[in-house]
Design a protein around this motif. Sequence first.
Motif, PDB file in Angstrom:
ATOM      1  N   CYS A 279       0.834  -1.198   0.000  1.00 49.99           N
ATOM      2  CA  CYS A 279       0.000   0.000   0.000  1.00 49.99           C
ATOM      3  C   CYS A 279       0.867   1.245   0.000  1.00 49.99           C
ATOM      4  CB  CYS A 279      -0.880   0.014   1.228  1.00 49.99           C
ATOM      5  SG  CYS A 279      -2.306  -1.013   1.051  1.00 49.99           S
ATOM      6  N   TRP A 280       1.849   1.228   0.859  1.00 48.05           N
ATOM      7  CA  TRP A 280       2.680   2.429   0.944  1.00 48.05           C
ATOM      8  C   TRP A 280       3.434   2.646  -0.342  1.00 48.05           C
ATOM      9  CZ3 TRP A 280       4.822   1.267   6.472  1.00 48.05           C
ATOM     10  CH2 TRP A 280       3.801   1.515   7.383  1.00 48.05           C
ATOM     11  N   VAL A 282       2.431   1.988  -3.138  1.00 53.08           N
ATOM     12  CA  VAL A 282       1.542   2.486  -4.187  1.00 53.08           C
ATOM     13  C   VAL A 282       1.074   3.898  -3.866  1.00 53.08           C
ATOM     14  CG1 VAL A 282      -0.652   2.139  -5.315  1.00 53.08           C
ATOM     15  CG2 VAL A 282       0.796   0.192  -4.836  1.00 53.08           C
ATOM     16  N   PHE A 283       0.629   4.077  -2.638  1.00 50.53           N
ATOM     17  CA  PHE A 283      -0.053   5.332  -2.341  1.00 50.53           C
ATOM     18  C   PHE A 283       0.877   6.430  -1.845  1.00 50.53           C
ATOM     19  CE2 PHE A 283      -3.649   2.330  -1.719  1.00 50.53           C
ATOM     20  CZ  PHE A 283      -4.335   2.738  -2.826  1.00 50.53           C
ATOM     21  N   CYS A 284       1.962   6.053  -1.285  1.00 46.59           N
ATOM     22  CA  CYS A 284       2.849   7.089  -0.755  1.00 46.59           C
ATOM     23  C   CYS A 284       4.125   7.197  -1.566  1.00 46.59           C
ATOM     24  CB  CYS A 284       3.198   6.793   0.692  1.00 46.59           C
ATOM     25  SG  CYS A 284       1.780   6.460   1.690  1.00 46.59           S
ATOM     26  N   ALA A 285       4.136   6.579  -2.705  1.00 42.58           N
ATOM     27  CA  ALA A 285       5.397   6.512  -3.431  1.00 42.58           C
ATOM     28  C   ALA A 285       5.695   7.819  -4.139  1.00 42.58           C
ATOM     29  CB  ALA A 285       5.355   5.373  -4.430  1.00 42.58           C
TER      30      ALA A 285
END
Lengths: 1155, 187
Positions: A279-280, A282-285
């Motif tokens: 998730c990280w 993908v979403f925080c990249a």
Amino acid sequence: MSSASELVVGSSRSLLAAKRHRTVRKNSRRIYSAYRDHQQGSSDEEGGDDKEVDSNDPEEMFQNIQYQKEIIANIRSRPWPMRRKLKVLKQAREIVLKYEGQLTRTRGYQTAGADLLKKLYRVLYNIVVTFIPWEVRIKKIESHFGSGVASYFIFLRWLFGINIVLTIMTGSFVVLPELLAGAPFGTTRSKTIPKEHLASAQDLDTIWSLGGYLQYSVLFYGYYGSVRKIGSAGYRLPLAYFLVGMAVFAYSFIILLRKMAKNSRLSLVSASDENFTFCWRVFCAWDYLIGNPEAAECKGAAIVNNIREAIVEEQEKKKDTSLAVLISLRILANILVLLSLAGSIYIIYFVVDRSQKLEQEKPELTLWEKNEVSVVVSLITMIAPSAFELVAQLEMYHPRTSLRFQLARVLVLYLGNLYSLIIALLDKVNSMSSTPHESSSNWTNTSSTISSLSAQVPRISVSEHRNSTMATISTAINFVHNRSSLVIAYNQTIPFEKNARSQQDQCWETYVGQEMLKLSIIDMIFTVASILLIDFIRGLVVRYLSDCCCWDLESKFPEYGEFKIAENVLHLIYNQGMIWMGAFFSPCLPAFNVLKLIGLMYLRSWAVLTCNVPHQQVFRASRSNNFYLAMLLFMLFLCMLPTIFAIVRYRPSEHCGPFSGQEKIYDIISDTVASDFPLWFSKVMSYVTSPVVVLPAVLLLFMLIYYLQAIARSLKFTNNQLRIQLQTERTEDKKKVFQMAAARLQTPEASADKNPDQQESDIPSHEASIHTSSSQQNGSVTNVQSPINHSDSIRTITQSASGADLNEGHVSESVRRPAVIVLPKHQVEPLPNRPRHFIGGQSGSCRSKSCHHMAYNPPSGLSNAIHTDPLYRKTIRSLHPVEAAGIIAAQNYGGRRGPTTRYVIVNEHRPRRKLLCSATRIPRHYLMEEPTEILELYPRNIKHYTPRTNPQHPPRSHTSQQLRKEEEETGKDRKRTSLGKSLRPCSLPDHHQQAHFYIGERLDSFRESQRARNEIQKDDEEEAGKEGVDWGDFNLPSPSQASIKEKVCFHTQRHPVHSPRRQHQSPTRSRHMGSQLKPKLRGQLETHLTESDSASIASSSDQQNSSTDQYIQVIHSKERHLGSDVRQEKVSKKKTKANFDINYTESNDLICSNV
Amino acid sequence: MGNKQTIFTDEQLDAYQDCTFFTRKEILRLHSRYHELAPHLVPMDYTNEPDCKLPLALIVDMPELKENPFRNRIVESFSEDGMGNLSFNEFVDMFSVLSEMAPRELKAIYAFKIYDYNVDNYLCKEDLEKTLNKLTKEELTPEEVELVCEKAIEEADLDGDSKLSYADFENMITRAPDFLSTFHIRI
């Protein structure tokens, strides 16, 4: 546009919402709720907040103002569109202004001040950041190659920092004072180049081997004067030299350990949050700051890398190959590695040996021969890691593990190299320091002029040692020969020549320093060469020749060079080790290293960016940072050892260096203490260093270490506990979410009746979940205890029952239950059973007890499923009779009481059973909350109870099919119990399970014949009234019949079962689910699957302590339903006996989990 | 100062400052940026709150957004009509949320909106796939994308509906170490 009207419309609602907001203090919460509101009806709410104030009463005025202020303060963090925000703000402002005109201004000042502070901080931060060197460069590399490669450069930068500090230390305390205040070049013997060398002192050859002017400079130990105090201020240079030499190690240790501690703290912090890797990624990249196309490209590449990394890691988890092959391969690989290690060490020894021989034999050495040792060492350090990497491919470890292995091997290799080198050097030092020892005694006497007499003695000794000394000195050999010829020319006497030479050349500290510096230089040259050749040229070739080659150079053979983080980091460590090793003998080594690191930084980063490709499997190096540091620490320790050894073991050179004339280097301390400190101090020192103090101190240290270790262990333990707690906490979170979801799901699906019920149930369940972490434990504890209580209570109750009239006992029980109607019925029935009554009384008491139990431990599993309790009832009820049966079997009573575990089992189910049995209880529950809906919600229960309580009347009144069915079922259960009794009267668990099983099979009972039903009804009555009290006696004659009937039923009715019921049959684990399902199923047979899923999930999660199970259940709940069906079918196919067994085992499981 | 007066009234500026994380100067700069995007469309005088919207194509072309793989989604999720037409208010709003000072929760809300391509208030697999493809410029193979999406949903999905609700998303994002530092546009 239409917001104004919306505003008016939504004002009232928003008022409510606002109030809700206000109650919730936390910002985030508010935002979240705001978000929901926003989603649901943002337009309605618009601007509503303001209106409310006008409409409010004066008492609330103040609160409103506060609220409005809060709005103003927080409006910027609300997820509303700007238009709305502006409007709300305007209105809020107006209101506030109206009542509190002054306040905004002061607030304005406050915020202005805060802003200023913030800005100041930001500016300061920016300034600080700009002073960190190579930040941009590293960022660039990071965005291109990922955190792994960047970690190398960060590590390099960190080493650079350390070296700068070391340089400052040595520079300011040793080098500068010597240069400024020490005797100038050429004034003393140790600072003068011997005349015979003067001619060649500026030759490139000499300079290259660090001889000539370089040898007699501040670069090396030998140059420093041994005068106690220099300069007008009386600077104690020798002392400073020694202290700085030690401080270099001390500082390195401290800084390393601190860094490691910090790193481990960081890694601890991040370790617990590993859950959302993907998730990280993908979403925080994406870094939204990126506005430069190149950077964007880099970032994109980095993200792809990162994700690939994660994928690889994920896949590595699943990979597996045959064990035997793997093990043999790994053994082979390790053998290969060991061989190459041994080989490299042998080569170094061989080379050192050969160079010694060469020095002995040949008068003139070629450039190669002079630098042979360092070149070979550097070559080995370059080539061996690649070989290791090849070998590592055999092993097929997880990339991260293989990286570790690789690092460890390379480290061993480097250490081996360094050690074999240093041992060879020390060998020579040994001979060097022992030789002048004899000659120097004469030397001091004769000063610089040598009498032939005194020279005779040393000549002999020197000649004895000549072979060894000469052999080992690689650099000095040049000198020797040059000088010897010169000396011979004008001083004829060979002994003198030898003495003079040995006196000046025997400065072994300088020699070691020279060797280390030479090694460092050659290492640098090789690094540069390897970067240029291996990376750059290869890159060029691949890039430009790929067109005219028959295969694809870029992807096939040569490819682009990969940046090997592990080897490079280790190389840095190795390099640093050399520095530490040589720093004492060559004070300028750190300064040289600083230059080297700067060069390396630029060259490497350039090479990485231009001609390297990112490593295909990049792993987060930040985690392994501590690994690097640990290796560095290891290296530091091991590099310190030879230095310390040399300092302690060898006598310092007689005619050079700050410690000349001393017996040992560390004598400088004691000398200083003795001469320069007051007498008392030296006395104190002598006391302190005496064994009287030292031994206890060592003991104390050991004790301290032990104590700290114990503390660390306990901390670890608590740490683990906390982590577990955290995990449960998180599962609680999940549970809560499930419940929310369940509620959400149910509201649309369930009928209007169910909604309130659901909500109610949610509330307790929430509470339960909140307390679960503790409550679960408590629950288990209580469970353990409760059995005892139970037994006691049972006893007492039984006594009372036996002593008093049975009816009375029943009455009391019934009194507890609201439905008093039951009483007459029971009274009628118990009479014949009196003799056995006390047993029945027991069961009844047990039941009541169980009620209490319930009250005590709501969280123990039932609380969540309270609304579903009616379902349990059946199962429990069935159990109950079983128990009763067991009691009837009678002898069991005592036996049962004895083993608490059995009781535990009973107790577990008792709460449920109690619910089932005591009709009043559950209804009461619900009555209080939603009296009107009880009937609708739990039609079954009520029916149940009614039949039970008023065995004859209620059935008639509610003569719906369902009622009958229910009755039948209950009857069935009862029968079952009786059957169980007959079969296995003693074993409680079995009974219990049987009962359960039968419940599952209730369907069968459905189709029983009418007369059977009548009997059942009777049974039900009895059950309902006393549940078992009268039961045993009453049924006793009939168990066989019942069992027969049941069996028949089984056979006949197995097939028509529908899923809901089947679930009941499913083993104990899913019992709850099933039970929950039942009521709904009654009402709506098919539609409830999803609802039940969620609900059951919640309940099941409570039941099962382990979070993982729960999770699995959640995910697979539907499947499980299916599975349970299947299982059930199987079960039904088997004979009852077999079923018992199965259930029994399952029940055991359950017990285990709960207790 | 004189210039400022012609664009906004003091009241307006105060309001903007209260509603955003910007200073007065930054708001003026934002206006000038906004004005630059379409000088002929955007009036210099905002004192009477003119109704003027810029289309998505213009805004996406800003250097701050140009390289962002989610630029369209960002603009769309901040526009009230969902089509990406931004008024100045929404424009300011967008950069306020994306500013350094915005709290994590606020950012999380809009991040969720941005990643929610089909605006169904859930991040389903398609959303994730789109996000991933934009992020990696479709460099990953479909299998890899599939795997990553599955894993991501598996990790963050608490209620087992194989899509991420806002609660799931928030739970996940609030634990992310670098969300705050990356979900951020400096203007």
